[in-house]
Motif scaffolding. Structure first.
Motif, PDB file in Angstrom:
ATOM      1  N   MET A 174     -19.974 -35.100  21.918  1.00  0.00           N
ATOM      2  CA  MET A 174     -21.197 -35.857  21.596  1.00  0.00           C
ATOM      3  C   MET A 174     -21.005 -36.606  20.281  1.00  0.00           C
ATOM      4  O   MET A 174     -20.539 -36.050  19.293  1.00  0.00           O
ATOM      5  N   ALA A 175     -21.316 -37.903  20.269  1.00  0.00           N
ATOM      6  CA  ALA A 175     -21.112 -38.714  19.068  1.00  0.00           C
ATOM      7  C   ALA A 175     -22.047 -38.279  17.955  1.00  0.00           C
ATOM      8  O   ALA A 175     -23.199 -37.912  18.203  1.00  0.00           O
ATOM      9  N   GLN A 176     -21.509 -38.315  16.742  1.00  0.00           N
ATOM     10  CA  GLN A 176     -22.321 -37.993  15.581  1.00  0.00           C
ATOM     11  C   GLN A 176     -23.247 -39.157  15.250  1.00  0.00           C
ATOM     12  O   GLN A 176     -22.847 -40.326  15.348  1.00  0.00           O
ATOM     13  N   PRO A 177     -24.497 -38.907  14.848  1.00  0.00           N
ATOM     14  CA  PRO A 177     -25.387 -40.005  14.468  1.00  0.00           C
ATOM     15  C   PRO A 177     -24.864 -40.712  13.233  1.00  0.00           C
ATOM     16  O   PRO A 177     -24.220 -40.110  12.376  1.00  0.00           O
ATOM     17  N   THR A 178     -25.113 -42.006  13.162  1.00  0.00           N
ATOM     18  CA  THR A 178     -24.677 -42.788  12.016  1.00  0.00           C
ATOM     19  C   THR A 178     -25.420 -42.342  10.765  1.00  0.00           C
ATOM     20  O   THR A 178     -26.646 -42.199  10.781  1.00  0.00           O
ATOM     21  N   ARG A 179     -24.691 -42.097   9.713  1.00  0.00           N
ATOM     22  CA  ARG A 179     -25.325 -41.667   8.471  1.00  0.00           C
ATOM     23  C   ARG A 179     -26.042 -42.841   7.819  1.00  0.00           C
ATOM     24  O   ARG A 179     -25.508 -43.951   7.768  1.00  0.00           O
ATOM     25  N   PRO A 180     -27.248 -42.639   7.292  1.00  0.00           N
ATOM     26  CA  PRO A 180     -27.930 -43.704   6.556  1.00  0.00           C
ATOM     27  C   PRO A 180     -27.067 -44.209   5.407  1.00  0.00           C
ATOM     28  O   PRO A 180     -26.349 -43.438   4.765  1.00  0.00           O
ATOM     29  N   HIS A 181     -27.134 -45.489   5.174  1.00  0.00           N
ATOM     30  CA  HIS A 181     -26.241 -46.154   4.235  1.00  0.00           C
ATOM     31  C   HIS A 181     -27.006 -46.559   2.971  1.00  0.00           C
ATOM     32  O   HIS A 181     -27.885 -47.416   3.006  1.00  0.00           O
ATOM     33  N   LEU A 182     -26.660 -45.943   1.846  1.00  0.00           N
ATOM     34  CA  LEU A 182     -27.208 -46.330   0.549  1.00  0.00           C
ATOM     35  C   LEU A 182     -26.259 -47.324  -0.093  1.00  0.00           C
ATOM     36  O   LEU A 182     -25.081 -47.028  -0.312  1.00  0.00           O
ATOM     37  N   VAL A 183     -26.764 -48.505  -0.386  1.00  0.00           N
ATOM     38  CA  VAL A 183     -25.988 -49.511  -1.108  1.00  0.00           C
ATOM     39  C   VAL A 183     -26.573 -49.629  -2.506  1.00  0.00           C
ATOM     40  O   VAL A 183     -27.786 -49.803  -2.679  1.00  0.00           O
ATOM     41  N   VAL A 184     -25.712 -49.529  -3.506  1.00  0.00           N
ATOM     42  CA  VAL A 184     -26.134 -49.519  -4.906  1.00  0.00           C
ATOM     43  C   VAL A 184     -25.550 -50.732  -5.608  1.00  0.00           C
ATOM     44  O   VAL A 184     -24.336 -50.954  -5.566  1.00  0.00           O
ATOM     45  N   LEU A 185     -26.412 -51.520  -6.241  1.00  0.00           N
ATOM     46  CA  LEU A 185     -25.973 -52.653  -7.057  1.00  0.00           C
ATOM     47  C   LEU A 185     -26.198 -52.287  -8.511  1.00  0.00           C
ATOM     48  O   LEU A 185     -27.335 -52.059  -8.928  1.00  0.00           O
ATOM     49  N   THR A 186     -25.121 -52.186  -9.283  1.00  0.00           N
ATOM     50  CA  THR A 186     -25.255 -51.780 -10.685  1.00  0.00           C
ATOM     51  C   THR A 186     -24.876 -52.911 -11.623  1.00  0.00           C
ATOM     52  O   THR A 186     -24.001 -53.727 -11.332  1.00  0.00           O
ATOM     53  N   GLY A 187     -25.560 -52.913 -12.779  1.00  0.00           N
ATOM     54  CA  GLY A 187     -25.310 -53.913 -13.801  1.00  0.00           C
ATOM     55  C   GLY A 187     -25.052 -53.279 -15.149  1.00  0.00           C
ATOM     56  O   GLY A 187     -24.841 -52.065 -15.266  1.00  0.00           O
ATOM     57  N   ALA A 188     -25.106 -54.088 -16.183  1.00  0.00           N
ATOM     58  CA  ALA A 188     -24.702 -53.659 -17.518  1.00  0.00           C
ATOM     59  C   ALA A 188     -25.504 -52.479 -18.047  1.00  0.00           C
ATOM     60  O   ALA A 188     -25.005 -51.681 -18.839  1.00  0.00           O
ATOM     61  N   GLY A 189     -26.752 -52.339 -17.583  1.00  0.00           N
ATOM     62  CA  GLY A 189     -27.603 -51.281 -18.107  1.00  0.00           C
ATOM     63  C   GLY A 189     -27.069 -49.891 -17.852  1.00  0.00           C
ATOM     64  O   GLY A 189     -27.238 -48.992 -18.682  1.00  0.00           O
ATOM     65  N   ILE A 190     -26.414 -49.676 -16.720  1.00  0.00           N
ATOM     66  CA  ILE A 190     -25.896 -48.339 -16.431  1.00  0.00           C
ATOM     67  C   ILE A 190     -24.717 -48.012 -17.342  1.00  0.00           C
ATOM     68  O   ILE A 190     -24.577 -46.891 -17.821  1.00  0.00           O
ATOM     69  N   SER A 191     -23.881 -49.003 -17.642  1.00  0.00           N
ATOM     70  CA  SER A 191     -22.738 -48.764 -18.526  1.00  0.00           C
ATOM     71  C   SER A 191     -23.159 -48.685 -19.991  1.00  0.00           C
ATOM     72  O   SER A 191     -22.509 -47.999 -20.788  1.00  0.00           O
ATOM     73  N   ALA A 192     -24.240 -49.369 -20.333  1.00  0.00           N
ATOM     74  CA  ALA A 192     -24.718 -49.326 -21.721  1.00  0.00           C
ATOM     75  C   ALA A 192     -25.057 -47.905 -22.139  1.00  0.00           C
ATOM     76  O   ALA A 192     -24.883 -47.522 -23.305  1.00  0.00           O
TER      77      ALA A 192
END
Length: 246
Positions: free
Chosen positions: A1-19
């Motif tokens: 039986m095929a496994q259900p597709t896992r929900p996909h989290l896409v994260v866009l990060t900018g300078a604030g996370i590295s700051a």
């Protein structure tokens, strides 16, 4: 039986996370551009005019990245992936903090500071585990090396790939970015209509476009809080109670 597709989290990060890891940003009042005009250090013309100055500027930035450490936000995203969630990170940052935290699916829109590349063949890239780039350092074709970063006025080579990733998102998480840098800011337009979008930033109320849920917290606080909810529930969702606290 095929496994259900896992929900996909896409994260866009900018300078604030590295700051929050101590990496100086460009656009803040005390940022890098305060002492280094864009046209002097971050354009192809600047490199042709004064390559030594440009290389020295990026050597200094490289040292800063090497001394920085992943913060709670980087670690939370990597931890979510280790828990079995499908997480894709698209970052505007040129540091390697996501990778050092343990994230495996990271796309660098604007290049990577810890790599050099040829000035005649952009496909020729070289890791810089230590040291920097000096005049006279050449690629295998004999051409001067340059930082593997996208300068102002240059095309963003991975933008189409980033659009494809965003178009597959079940939830889009935007962290620490002003949404003012194009074309990265237009990535939100490629998300599916039914995919929620959450912006985590201390200035989220002012920055978020219509339809984007705002979490007015720094990355190191807001991202781990969201990740805790997702881990507990085993799914991606927008926790209204948490967001009302922001």
């Amino acid at each position: 039986m095929a496994q259900p597709t896992r929900p996909h989290l896409v994260v866009l990060t900018g300078a604030g996370i590295s700051a929050e890891s101590g990496i100086q940003t460009f656009r803040a009042s005390d940022g890098l551009w305060a002492d280094h005009p864009i046209e002097a250090v971050a354009t192809p013309q600047a490199f042709r005019r004064d390559p030594e100055r440009v290389l020295r500027f990026y050597d200094q930035r490289r040292d800063q990245v090497r001394h920085a450490r992943p913060n709670a936000a980087h670690k939370a995203l990597a931890g979510l992936e280790k828990r079995g969630f499908r997480v894709s990170i698209i970052t505007q940052n040129i540091d390697d903090l996501h990778e050092r935290a343990g994230s495996r699916d990271v796309l660098h829109l604007h290049g990577e500071i810890l790599k050099a590349r040829s000035t005649v063949d952009a496909r020729m890239r070289y890791p810089l585990p230590r040291g920097g780039i000096a005049l006279g350092d050449v690629c295998d074709k004999g051409s001067q090396l340059r930082p593997d970063v996208v300068w102002f006025g240059e095309a963003v080579p991975h933008f189409v790939d980033a659009c494809d990733i965003v178009s597959d998102a079940d939830l889009l998480l935007v962290v620490g970015t002003s949404l003012a840098v194009m074309p990265a800011a237009s990535l939100l337009d490629h998300a599916p209509m039914d995919a929620p979008c959450v912006l985590v930033d201390p200035e989220a109320h002012a920055l978020a476009p219509p339809g984007v849920v705002r979490l007015c917290q720094p990355a190191g606080k807001g991202v781990p809080a969201l990740v805790r909810h997702w881990k507990r529930e085993g799914r991606l969702w927008v926790p209204e109670v948490l967001l009302s606290e922001g």
